[in-house]
Design a protein around this motif. Structure first.
Motif, short mmCIF file in Angstrom:
data_model
loop_
_atom_site.label_atom_id
_atom_site.label_comp_id
_atom_site.label_asym_id
_atom_site.label_seq_id
_atom_site.Cartn_x
_atom_site.Cartn_y
_atom_site.Cartn_z
N MET A 44 0.84 -1.19 0.00
CA MET A 44 0.00 0.00 0.00
C MET A 44 0.88 1.24 0.00
N ASP A 53 0.70 1.67 8.15
CA ASP A 53 -0.59 1.28 7.58
C ASP A 53 -1.18 0.18 8.44
N LYS A 72 -13.10 -1.78 4.35
CA LYS A 72 -13.87 -0.55 4.19
C LYS A 72 -14.95 -0.47 5.27
N ASP A 84 -12.19 5.73 -4.82
CA ASP A 84 -10.98 5.03 -4.40
C ASP A 84 -9.77 5.60 -5.11
N HIS A 107 -7.00 8.28 4.44
CA HIS A 107 -7.69 7.39 3.50
C HIS A 107 -9.10 7.01 3.93
N SER A 131 -10.21 3.93 1.06
CA SER A 131 -9.03 3.87 0.20
C SER A 131 -8.90 5.13 -0.64
N SER A 138 -3.49 5.43 -2.33
CA SER A 138 -3.76 4.16 -1.66
C SER A 138 -4.02 3.06 -2.67
N GLY A 158 -5.46 0.10 -1.61
CA GLY A 158 -6.52 -0.75 -1.06
C GLY A 158 -6.96 -0.24 0.28
N PRO A 159 -8.08 -0.71 0.80
CA PRO A 159 -8.60 -0.21 2.07
C PRO A 159 -7.63 -0.44 3.23
N HIS A 160 -7.42 0.57 4.03
CA HIS A 160 -6.59 0.49 5.23
C HIS A 160 -6.63 1.86 5.91
#
Length: 382
Positions: free
Chosen positions: A1, A255, A260, A290, A316, A340, A344, A346-348
């Motif tokens: 990420m 991270d 999500k 995103d 994010h 995200s 980014s 991806g979701p984090h």
């Protein structure tokens, strides 16, 4: 990420307070034997910080606090003052008050008397206030002689604290104010971090505990669980990308794994400095979609100023934060949801900790040891 710290963050660097290596070594040796309106930056951050090494402490509340013998050393406080802090903690232990109450009581006495057992100061006195907590005989706290007994005064403080509904979840200044009814309620906040360090040094890491029923449990503060230090992890996911690694030397935070819509909690009580969409490298503010690696920016993000001049950053988010600049937030309060947006893949949650009120990369420190020392580790999966 991938992440960028807030691209429009002011590039100002404040001078950091120096901590003597000898003090750190001494405290490590001594301690490890033990098992409202917006307030200004200076009102939160003007307490001189000490940084005792507590990484090796036995964490818990079973350590018997003594007010005799050699005392740990803290800048601004001599042996007699630290002995008074030890008395405050010991009374809390004897009364079976959770360790969060010890931190609140010590911080309150730091503000009221600088941990000195004050007699009547004549014209300099606030009415008839005396003792560690500047309690007033005329208000029914006790006789002047009783209130100049540190153990008695601490006991009266705890008795009042325990009558306050949900006191453990209040900001320290709110809890202290409900007991003291001070003309300067926010002043208590600036002592919270150092009060936690003093409790840790005297009580075997107790500020890192969470009270779960009748048991004090170490290093589990997250979400609804708040450590005695006044800190909690922003969400329970573990670290998936570290602070300034060899592969990512400009990664000024960590991270944390999160799907999500995972609730993000304020890591400590404080004041929101920033809550907005961070522009990408091209200057666009399109945070409701995103992001992707190389886009730049934190997406929807929040910065919060805490006691001691610490700042936490949360990047994010999936949509506009639930808080606004200038808003006072309580530790554990939901401030947004993970997503995200921004730079980014991806979701984090990208999570940063800064010192000395410095929001720039120069103020960033590794959140992992910082949060672990406060009983709210982020480097684990819960």
């Amino acid at each position: 990420m991938t992440d960028d710290a807030a691209s429009s963050t002011p590039r100002r660097t404040l001078r950091r307070g120096a901590v003597a290596a000898a003090l750190t070594a001494l405290l490590a040796l001594l301690c490890c034997l033990g098992g409202a309106g917006a307030f200004l930056l200076t009102e939160l951050g003007d307490e001189q910080k000490d940084d005792p090494s507590i990484a090796g402490l036995t964490c818990g509340t079973s350590h018997t606090v003594k007010s005799t013998g050699i005392m740990p050393r803290f800048t601004k406080y001599g042996d007699d003052q630290i002995r008074n802090a030890a008395v405050i903690i010991k009374v809390g232990q004897d009364m079976k008050v959770p360790a969060r109450g010890w931190v609140i009581a010590v911080a309150t006495a730091m503000q009221e008397s600088a941990l000195r057992n004050l007699g009547h100061l004549g014209r300099r006195n606030d009415h008839d206030s005396v003792g560690l907590f500047q309690q007033r005989p005329s208000q029914g706290w006790g006789t002047p002689a009783q209130l100049q007994d540190p153990a008695y005064a601490a006991g009266k403080f705890y008795q009042k604290l325990l009558t306050i509904p949900d006191w453990e979840r209040l900001s320290l200044w709110e809890a202290a104010q409900k007991v003291q009814v001070s003309a300067f309620p926010y002043a208590y906040a600036k002592h919270e971090d150092l009060a936690g360090q003093i409790v840790d040094a005297l009580a075997g890491g107790a500020a890192r505990t969470v009270q779960l029923g009748a048991k004090a449990v170490c290093n589990v503060a997250a979400g609804a669980r708040i450590a005695a230090s006044g800190w909690t992890a922003p969400l329970p996911g573990g670290v998936v990308s570290g602070f300034r690694t060899a592969a990512r030397p400009a990664h000024n935070g960590v991270d944390l794994a999160a799907d999500k819509e995972t609730p993000i909690h304020a890591a400590a009580s404080g004041r929101v400095l920033v809550a907005r969409c961070d522009p990408d490298h091209s200057g666009r503010r399109d945070c409701d979609v995103d992001g992707y690696p190389g886009k730049g920016g934190c997406g929807w993000f929040v910065d919060i100023l805490h006691a001691g001049g610490y700042i936490t950053r949360y990047c994010h988010m999936i949509r506009r934060p639930l808080v606004k600049p200038g808003q006072l937030v309580t530790v554990g309060e939901e401030i947004g949801r993970s997503g995200s947006s921004g730079n980014s893949s991806g979701p984090h949650l990208h999570f940063e900790v800064h010192v000395d009120g410095d929001r720039s990369k120069a103020g960033a420190i590794n959140p992992v040891p910082f949060m672990r020392e406060r009983g709210a580790p982020v480097d684990r999966t819960a």
